[in-house]
Design a protein around this motif. Structure first.
Motif, PDB file in Angstrom:
ATOM      1  N   PHE A   1      11.079  -1.937  -6.667  1.00  0.00           N
ATOM      2  CA  PHE A   1       9.610  -1.948  -6.748  1.00  0.00           C
ATOM      3  C   PHE A   1       9.025  -2.867  -5.682  1.00  0.00           C
ATOM      4  O   PHE A   1       8.012  -2.557  -5.070  1.00  0.00           O
ATOM      5  N   ARG A   2       9.675  -4.013  -5.463  1.00  0.00           N
ATOM      6  CA  ARG A   2       9.197  -4.949  -4.454  1.00  0.00           C
ATOM      7  C   ARG A   2       9.292  -4.347  -3.057  1.00  0.00           C
ATOM      8  O   ARG A   2       8.415  -4.560  -2.210  1.00  0.00           O
ATOM      9  N   GLU A   3      10.357  -3.591  -2.804  1.00  0.00           N
ATOM     10  CA  GLU A   3      10.499  -2.942  -1.507  1.00  0.00           C
ATOM     11  C   GLU A   3       9.451  -1.855  -1.310  1.00  0.00           C
ATOM     12  O   GLU A   3       8.905  -1.691  -0.213  1.00  0.00           O
ATOM     13  N   CYS A   4       9.145  -1.104  -2.364  1.00  0.00           N
ATOM     14  CA  CYS A   4       8.132  -0.047  -2.260  1.00  0.00           C
ATOM     15  C   CYS A   4       6.733  -0.623  -2.074  1.00  0.00           C
ATOM     16  O   CYS A   4       5.880   0.000  -1.447  1.00  0.00           O
ATOM     17  N   CYS A   5       6.503  -1.831  -2.614  1.00  0.00           N
ATOM     18  CA  CYS A   5       5.180  -2.452  -2.463  1.00  0.00           C
ATOM     19  C   CYS A   5       4.902  -2.846  -1.017  1.00  0.00           C
ATOM     20  O   CYS A   5       3.735  -2.997  -0.623  1.00  0.00           O
ATOM     21  N   ARG A   6       5.948  -3.032  -0.222  1.00  0.00           N
ATOM     22  CA  ARG A   6       5.748  -3.340   1.197  1.00  0.00           C
ATOM     23  C   ARG A   6       5.093  -2.190   1.945  1.00  0.00           C
ATOM     24  O   ARG A   6       4.612  -2.374   3.064  1.00  0.00           O
ATOM     25  N   PHE A   7       5.095  -1.037   1.320  1.00  0.00           N
ATOM     26  CA  PHE A   7       4.440   0.133   1.909  1.00  0.00           C
ATOM     27  C   PHE A   7       2.947  -0.113   2.108  1.00  0.00           C
ATOM     28  O   PHE A   7       2.332   0.428   3.028  1.00  0.00           O
ATOM     29  N   PHE A   8       2.341  -0.967   1.240  1.00  0.00           N
ATOM     30  CA  PHE A   8       0.918  -1.252   1.318  1.00  0.00           C
ATOM     31  C   PHE A   8       0.601  -2.412   2.258  1.00  0.00           C
ATOM     32  O   PHE A   8      -0.568  -2.696   2.495  1.00  0.00           O
ATOM     33  N   GLY A   9       1.602  -3.088   2.792  1.00  0.00           N
ATOM     34  CA  GLY A   9       1.376  -4.210   3.700  1.00  0.00           C
ATOM     35  C   GLY A   9       2.344  -5.338   3.424  1.00  0.00           C
ATOM     36  O   GLY A   9       3.210  -5.259   2.536  1.00  0.00           O
ATOM     37  N   ASP A  10       2.208  -6.417   4.182  1.00  0.00           N
ATOM     38  CA  ASP A  10       3.109  -7.554   4.040  1.00  0.00           C
ATOM     39  C   ASP A  10       2.917  -8.269   2.707  1.00  0.00           C
ATOM     40  O   ASP A  10       3.873  -8.817   2.144  1.00  0.00           O
ATOM     41  N   ASN A  11       1.680  -8.280   2.198  1.00  0.00           N
ATOM     42  CA  ASN A  11       1.409  -8.973   0.933  1.00  0.00           C
ATOM     43  C   ASN A  11       1.704  -8.116  -0.288  1.00  0.00           C
ATOM     44  O   ASN A  11       1.549  -8.587  -1.420  1.00  0.00           O
ATOM     45  N   GLY A  12       2.068  -6.859  -0.082  1.00  0.00           N
ATOM     46  CA  GLY A  12       2.373  -5.991  -1.209  1.00  0.00           C
ATOM     47  C   GLY A  12       1.122  -5.395  -1.827  1.00  0.00           C
ATOM     48  O   GLY A  12       0.062  -5.306  -1.201  1.00  0.00           O
ATOM     49  N   LEU A  13       1.237  -5.019  -3.085  1.00  0.00           N
ATOM     50  CA  LEU A  13       0.135  -4.391  -3.811  1.00  0.00           C
ATOM     51  C   LEU A  13      -0.725  -5.454  -4.469  1.00  0.00           C
ATOM     52  O   LEU A  13      -0.429  -5.940  -5.554  1.00  0.00           O
ATOM     53  N   THR A  14      -1.788  -5.839  -3.809  1.00  0.00           N
ATOM     54  CA  THR A  14      -2.726  -6.816  -4.349  1.00  0.00           C
ATOM     55  C   THR A  14      -4.009  -6.114  -4.779  1.00  0.00           C
ATOM     56  O   THR A  14      -4.196  -4.915  -4.548  1.00  0.00           O
ATOM     57  N   LEU A  15      -4.897  -6.874  -5.409  1.00  0.00           N
ATOM     58  CA  LEU A  15      -6.167  -6.309  -5.870  1.00  0.00           C
ATOM     59  C   LEU A  15      -7.023  -5.871  -4.680  1.00  0.00           C
ATOM     60  O   LEU A  15      -7.705  -4.841  -4.731  1.00  0.00           O
ATOM     61  N   LYS A  16      -6.970  -6.637  -3.599  1.00  0.00           N
ATOM     62  CA  LYS A  16      -7.720  -6.274  -2.398  1.00  0.00           C
ATOM     63  C   LYS A  16      -7.189  -4.975  -1.783  1.00  0.00           C
ATOM     64  O   LYS A  16      -7.968  -4.099  -1.385  1.00  0.00           O
TER      65      LYS A  16
END
Length: 289
Positions: A1-16
């Motif tokens: 899941f952490r690796e897939c969150c990098r798809f959204f950017g370096d900070n991962g899946l944040t509220l912004k």
């Protein structure tokens, strides 16, 4: 899941990231489906499926303008075919207000779908199998939180009224939901597994299926103008499926054919030339005698 969150950017899946990158795609996806379903109420499903094929031409035009993709003359021709098919489809129904509104809704749906794909490529790039699953899950969360509020607001503001839940066709809704879920899974995961061109062919194959169903279930008239419009839009769609280096492949194929012809001609001349001396040798004794 952490690796897939990098798809959204370096900070991962944040509220912004959720509101800046996921929310716009949720709005576009909702508009695509809403306009498409609303168009089916106005015109038959065959015309809707044919006109929705124009989204491939819109994707090319937007990619050429926004993503600075390679210019291809054949794709410009395909885009012209798509626009001509839209005009001919409108002419086939006699420019009635009912059909014009339906065609405009389908074109709007195709435009939203094209904008969705181009923005996805621009902001997020390409997605792998797990990343596609996470992205669809984020879109589902957005739909639950925001899109569900719209009918509730319309109900309490008395803009729309809900009928009793007993007369709601739950069987049709559940069947439609299962088909729509299957479509999204095959579309998004299929692109990650196999070639996108193979997935795109499914859109073209839906046209004859809808035509057969409409022929037996509705009063659709397949006049010459409608048939020509369907053929033109389908041909434009197939032209857009050509790879970027298709012209290089065609030139290589033609050069190979020319080389083979040149090799075959000298061999044929050699056989003729080798036969001539033998013939002269045989005729010399007869002439001397």
């Amino acid at each position: 899941f952490r690796e897939c969150c990098r798809f959204f950017g370096d900070n991962g899946l944040t509220l912004k990231v959720f509101f800046t990158k996921a929310a716009p795609f949720g709005v576009l996806w909702t508009l695509t489906n809403y306009l498409y379903l609303h168009a089916i109420k106005k015109i038959n499903t065959t015309d809707v499926s044919v006109l929705f094929c124009c989204n491939k031409a819109f994707v090319f035009l937007l990619s050429w303008i926004v993503l600075r993709d390679r210019f291809m003359g054949v794709r410009i021709v395909a885009a012209i075919f798509a626009i001509a098919g839209i005009v001919m489809m409108t002419y086939a129904d006699g420019f009635h207000s009912h059909s014009v509104i339906g065609i405009a809704l389908v074109v709007g749906s195709a435009s939203m779908s094209a904008l969705y794909k181009v923005l996805f490529k621009l902001l997020l790039g390409s997605a792998k199998f797990g990343e596609a699953a996470l992205f669809l899950s984020v879109l589902a969360v957005f739909n639950v939180l925001f899109v569900t509020c719209i009918p509730i607001i319309l109900y309490f503001t008395k803009v729309e009224y809900w009928s009793s839940f007993d007369i709601v066709p739950w069987g049709n809704l559940c069947g439609f939901s299962i088909l729509l879920l299957t479509f999204n899974i095959l579309l998004n995961f299929g692109i990650a597994i196999t070639y996108p061109t193979l997935i795109s062919l499914g859109i073209v194959l839906s046209v004859p299926v809808n035509a057969v169903v409409d022929h037996y279930t509705s009063e659709i008239v397949f006049n010459s103008v409608r048939v020509i419009a369907i053929i033109i839009i389908g041909l434009g769609f197939l032209l857009l499926l050509l790879p970027e280096e298709w012209d290089v492949w065609v030139i290589k194929l033609l050069t190979r054919l020319k080389v083979r012809k040149k090799e075959e001609i000298p061999e044929g001349n050699g056989d003729i030339a080798s036969g001539l001396p033998n013939k002269s040798r045989r005729t010399r004794p007869s002439m001397s005698s």
